[in-house]
Design a protein around this motif. Sequence first.
Motif, PDB file in Angstrom:
ATOM      1  N   HIS A 294      28.814  20.073  69.673  1.00 48.11           N
ATOM      2  CA  HIS A 294      28.364  20.338  71.060  1.00 48.11           C
ATOM      3  C   HIS A 294      27.196  21.317  70.985  1.00 48.11           C
ATOM      4  O   HIS A 294      27.319  22.516  71.098  1.00 48.11           O
ATOM      5  N   GLY A 295      26.045  20.716  70.741  1.00 47.96           N
ATOM      6  CA  GLY A 295      24.830  21.473  70.471  1.00 47.96           C
ATOM      7  C   GLY A 295      24.734  21.761  68.983  1.00 47.96           C
ATOM      8  O   GLY A 295      25.762  21.801  68.285  1.00 47.96           O
ATOM      9  N   SER A 296      23.500  21.928  68.503  1.00 48.24           N
ATOM     10  CA  SER A 296      23.400  22.332  67.092  1.00 48.24           C
ATOM     11  C   SER A 296      23.919  23.751  66.936  1.00 48.24           C
ATOM     12  O   SER A 296      24.276  24.183  65.844  1.00 48.24           O
ATOM     13  N   ASP A 297      24.006  24.488  68.047  1.00 46.23           N
ATOM     14  CA  ASP A 297      24.643  25.812  67.996  1.00 46.23           C
ATOM     15  C   ASP A 297      26.051  25.715  67.409  1.00 46.23           C
ATOM     16  O   ASP A 297      26.467  26.558  66.612  1.00 46.23           O
ATOM     17  N   GLU A 298      26.813  24.700  67.828  1.00 48.57           N
ATOM     18  CA  GLU A 298      28.174  24.578  67.298  1.00 48.57           C
ATOM     19  C   GLU A 298      28.137  24.298  65.797  1.00 48.57           C
ATOM     20  O   GLU A 298      28.959  24.802  65.034  1.00 48.57           O
TER      21      GLU A 298
ATOM     22  N   PRO B 148      14.711  36.180  64.309  1.00 49.48           N
ATOM     23  CA  PRO B 148      14.946  34.741  64.292  1.00 49.48           C
ATOM     24  C   PRO B 148      15.597  34.273  65.573  1.00 49.48           C
ATOM     25  O   PRO B 148      15.992  35.076  66.412  1.00 49.48           O
ATOM     26  N   PHE B 149      15.760  32.990  65.686  1.00 52.00           N
ATOM     27  CA  PHE B 149      16.628  32.374  66.674  1.00 52.00           C
ATOM     28  C   PHE B 149      18.009  33.008  66.487  1.00 52.00           C
ATOM     29  O   PHE B 149      18.537  33.039  65.373  1.00 52.00           O
ATOM     30  N   SER B 150      18.593  33.536  67.574  1.00 55.29           N
ATOM     31  CA  SER B 150      19.710  34.474  67.439  1.00 55.29           C
ATOM     32  C   SER B 150      20.998  33.887  66.871  1.00 55.29           C
ATOM     33  O   SER B 150      21.860  34.617  66.398  1.00 55.29           O
TER      34      SER B 150
ATOM     35  N   THR C  61       9.569  26.883  63.789  1.00 56.81           N
ATOM     36  CA  THR C  61      10.231  28.162  63.997  1.00 56.81           C
ATOM     37  C   THR C  61      10.252  28.522  65.479  1.00 56.81           C
ATOM     38  O   THR C  61       9.222  28.471  66.142  1.00 56.81           O
ATOM     39  N   ASN C  62      11.433  28.866  65.950  1.00 60.07           N
ATOM     40  CA  ASN C  62      11.564  29.441  67.283  1.00 60.07           C
ATOM     41  C   ASN C  62      11.604  30.954  67.085  1.00 60.07           C
ATOM     42  O   ASN C  62      12.468  31.423  66.350  1.00 60.07           O
ATOM     43  N   PRO C  63      10.710  31.760  67.604  1.00 54.90           N
ATOM     44  CA  PRO C  63       9.860  31.511  68.771  1.00 54.90           C
ATOM     45  C   PRO C  63       8.379  31.228  68.494  1.00 54.90           C
ATOM     46  O   PRO C  63       7.627  31.105  69.449  1.00 54.90           O
TER      47      PRO C  63
ATOM     48  N   LEU D 261      18.223  23.629  57.319  1.00 56.79           N
ATOM     49  CA  LEU D 261      16.902  23.381  57.904  1.00 56.79           C
ATOM     50  C   LEU D 261      17.127  23.001  59.366  1.00 56.79           C
ATOM     51  O   LEU D 261      17.612  21.906  59.658  1.00 56.79           O
ATOM     52  N   ASP D 262      16.855  23.943  60.235  1.00 57.61           N
ATOM     53  CA  ASP D 262      17.099  23.743  61.660  1.00 57.61           C
ATOM     54  C   ASP D 262      15.836  23.130  62.267  1.00 57.61           C
ATOM     55  O   ASP D 262      14.830  23.797  62.461  1.00 57.61           O
ATOM     56  N   GLU D 263      15.934  21.827  62.563  1.00 57.03           N
ATOM     57  CA  GLU D 263      14.769  21.081  63.042  1.00 57.03           C
ATOM     58  C   GLU D 263      14.943  20.667  64.507  1.00 57.03           C
ATOM     59  O   GLU D 263      14.758  19.501  64.868  1.00 57.03           O
ATOM     60  N   ALA D 264      15.298  21.638  65.334  1.00 54.03           N
ATOM     61  CA  ALA D 264      15.551  21.344  66.759  1.00 54.03           C
ATOM     62  C   ALA D 264      14.324  20.733  67.449  1.00 54.03           C
ATOM     63  O   ALA D 264      14.459  19.999  68.427  1.00 54.03           O
ATOM     64  N   TYR D 265      13.131  21.023  66.928  1.00 52.77           N
ATOM     65  CA  TYR D 265      11.887  20.539  67.570  1.00 52.77           C
ATOM     66  C   TYR D 265      11.199  19.475  66.718  1.00 52.77           C
ATOM     67  O   TYR D 265      10.003  19.223  66.867  1.00 52.77           O
TER      68      TYR D 265
ATOM     69  N   ARG E 214      19.462  18.739  63.897  1.00 51.46           N
ATOM     70  CA  ARG E 214      18.581  18.312  64.994  1.00 51.46           C
ATOM     71  C   ARG E 214      19.391  18.319  66.289  1.00 51.46           C
ATOM     72  O   ARG E 214      20.584  18.620  66.280  1.00 51.46           O
ATOM     73  N   THR E 215      18.745  17.990  67.379  1.00 52.46           N
ATOM     74  CA  THR E 215      19.460  18.131  68.649  1.00 52.46           C
ATOM     75  C   THR E 215      18.989  17.124  69.693  1.00 52.46           C
ATOM     76  O   THR E 215      17.845  16.647  69.640  1.00 52.46           O
ATOM     77  N   PHE E 216      19.869  16.857  70.646  1.00 51.84           N
ATOM     78  CA  PHE E 216      19.497  16.058  71.821  1.00 51.84           C
ATOM     79  C   PHE E 216      19.074  16.959  72.982  1.00 51.84           C
ATOM     80  O   PHE E 216      18.775  16.474  74.063  1.00 51.84           O
ATOM     81  N   SER E 217      19.072  18.285  72.763  1.00 51.95           N
ATOM     82  CA  SER E 217      18.768  19.214  73.862  1.00 51.95           C
ATOM     83  C   SER E 217      17.290  19.297  74.176  1.00 51.95           C
ATOM     84  O   SER E 217      16.920  19.673  75.289  1.00 51.95           O
ATOM     85  N   LYS E 218      16.454  19.011  73.208  1.00 49.95           N
ATOM     86  CA  LYS E 218      15.026  19.298  73.389  1.00 49.95           C
ATOM     87  C   LYS E 218      14.281  18.040  73.830  1.00 49.95           C
ATOM     88  O   LYS E 218      14.240  17.743  75.002  1.00 49.95           O
ATOM     89  N   ILE E 219      13.728  17.272  72.900  1.00 50.95           N
ATOM     90  CA  ILE E 219      12.900  16.151  73.356  1.00 50.95           C
ATOM     91  C   ILE E 219      13.720  15.122  74.152  1.00 50.95           C
ATOM     92  O   ILE E 219      13.219  14.489  75.074  1.00 50.95           O
TER      93      ILE E 219
ATOM     94  N   LEU F  10      24.153  18.753  78.450  1.00 49.61           N
ATOM     95  CA  LEU F  10      25.347  18.067  77.928  1.00 49.61           C
ATOM     96  C   LEU F  10      25.808  18.643  76.597  1.00 49.61           C
ATOM     97  O   LEU F  10      26.915  18.366  76.153  1.00 49.61           O
ATOM     98  N   ARG F  11      24.956  19.409  75.936  1.00 52.84           N
ATOM     99  CA  ARG F  11      25.288  20.057  74.665  1.00 52.84           C
ATOM    100  C   ARG F  11      25.665  19.030  73.597  1.00 52.84           C
ATOM    101  O   ARG F  11      26.841  18.742  73.363  1.00 52.84           O
ATOM    102  N   VAL F  12      24.670  18.458  72.977  1.00 49.47           N
ATOM    103  CA  VAL F  12      24.975  17.610  71.818  1.00 49.47           C
ATOM    104  C   VAL F  12      23.879  17.739  70.764  1.00 49.47           C
ATOM    105  O   VAL F  12      22.699  17.543  71.028  1.00 49.47           O
TER     106      VAL F  12
HETATM  107  C1  LIG Z   1      15.584  26.642  66.639  1.00 52.06           C
HETATM  108  C2  LIG Z   1      16.711  26.213  67.513  1.00 52.06           C
HETATM  109  N1  LIG Z   1      17.819  25.745  66.947  1.00 52.06           N
HETATM  110  C3  LIG Z   1      18.871  25.348  67.683  1.00 52.06           C
HETATM  111  C4  LIG Z   1      18.837  25.440  69.063  1.00 52.06           C
HETATM  112  C5  LIG Z   1      20.054  25.077  69.830  1.00 52.06           C
HETATM  113  O1  LIG Z   1      20.065  23.784  70.157  1.00 52.06           O
HETATM  114  P1  LIG Z   1      21.347  23.113  70.831  1.00 52.06           P
HETATM  115  O2  LIG Z   1      21.053  23.024  72.275  1.00 52.06           O
HETATM  116  O3  LIG Z   1      21.436  21.800  70.151  1.00 52.06           O
HETATM  117  O4  LIG Z   1      22.534  23.982  70.547  1.00 52.06           O
HETATM  118  C6  LIG Z   1      17.701  25.920  69.699  1.00 52.06           C
HETATM  119  C7  LIG Z   1      17.691  26.045  71.159  1.00 52.06           C
HETATM  120  O5  LIG Z   1      16.929  26.756  71.747  1.00 52.06           O
HETATM  121  C8  LIG Z   1      16.617  26.319  68.898  1.00 52.06           C
HETATM  122  O6  LIG Z   1      15.518  26.828  69.456  1.00 52.06           O
END
Ligand SMILES: Cc1ncc(COP(=O)(O)O)c(C=O)c1O
Length: 368
Positions: free
Chosen positions: A92-96, A118-120, A165-167, A192-196, A222-227, A233-235
């Motif tokens: 439920h999100g790449s956060d999980e 970094p991304f927290s 990299t976020n941000p 390798l966090d490729e959310a974008y 990767r994530t369905f949250s961004k593009i 929905l958090r996936v």
């Molecule tokens: C670098 C990065 N990783 C992961 C996430 C979290 O994505 P998700 O919504 O899939 O949990 C974000 C969301 O801002 C992000 O910026």
Amino acid sequence: MSDVRLTRRCVERLKPYRPGKPIEEVQREFGLREVIKLASNENPLGPSPAAVEAILRASKEVRLYPDNDCYHLKRALAAHLDVEVEQILVGHGSDELIHNIGLAFISPGDEVMMCSGPFSQYEFTAALMDARPVYVPMRDFRYDLEAMARRLNRRTKVVFIGNPTNPTGAIVTAEELAAFTAAVPDATIVVLDEAYYEYVSDPAYPRSLDLVRQGRRVIVLRTFSKIYALAGLRVGYGATTTELAEALERVREPFNVSSIAQAAALASLGDEEQVARTRTLNRDSLAYLYRELERLHLSYTPSHANFVWLDLGRDCGEVFVELLKRGVIVRTGDVFGAPTHIRVTTGLPEQNARFIAALEEVLGAGAG
Ligand SMILES: Cc1ncc(COP(=O)(O)O)c(C=O)c1O
């Protein structure tokens, strides 16, 4: 009674997550009707119509628990990424998934490496597992993989690399990543966090799944949250070796991805047009923002994602509040350890223009 300690020490040191301000809160606080949120790197175009249809269909079955194995979504993702189904992770999100990486692999005292500011979620996971965070400063707002390689040792359990990299929106190149992974000990996992990922067009960007296919101890997220615009929905998903995927499966919560999220994600994967349209909009928005920021003599980091990291040359806090009063929500740099920066997500053309007009007004009025 009062001296009884209930909370784990490492939990006492945690700070609750501070998200970008929600639109409704700003409307209430400042008595505004029209508020735009350019603070959480969401997609202003919204999800694929096929995803919306799938959501409506799935909503009729919510009395039932979701498919615990994400059967259809996992198979579609395996085909999409060209890996085996057993290598696919869904959360439920790449956060999980980041959280589960902590649960599965990080023991108290292990070192967890990341860049500073970094991304927290990386820092949070290390702290939650009572691990030792190892912060390596960025160089020119980019990961300094050479410096990170020098800090690797037998205690390094996990290395988090956000790419882009976020941000800052910068990327690690294939060449830099290859040199780094060659130096990584066997018992270290590289995330390798490729959310974008889908926003990147630079040919120097790594083909990270090749590392997974080679059996390296790498987890690609990767994530369905961004593009795909399904943040609500958090996936999130990922791919790794079957060895690491099996360990992650053990710590996963039952039914961790809702039936609506699974259906929407599956439908989104089939809509390449929505992805292409978003990419085009983002490219145009970035070009517009760069032009305008140059006109305002503000320096920024060229972005490979859907946000721009810019230096106001003054404390970001006051500018942030002044932008809020004008109905524009951005993200302040202080949460990333950069108190003169802000991060702004690309929006629709009129939203980008509204941000620039508000910023010009605020800076012209000498905020800060
Ligand atoms: C670098 C990065 N990783 C992961 C996430 C979290 O994505 P998700 O919504 O899939 O949990 C974000 C969301 O801002 C992000 O910026």
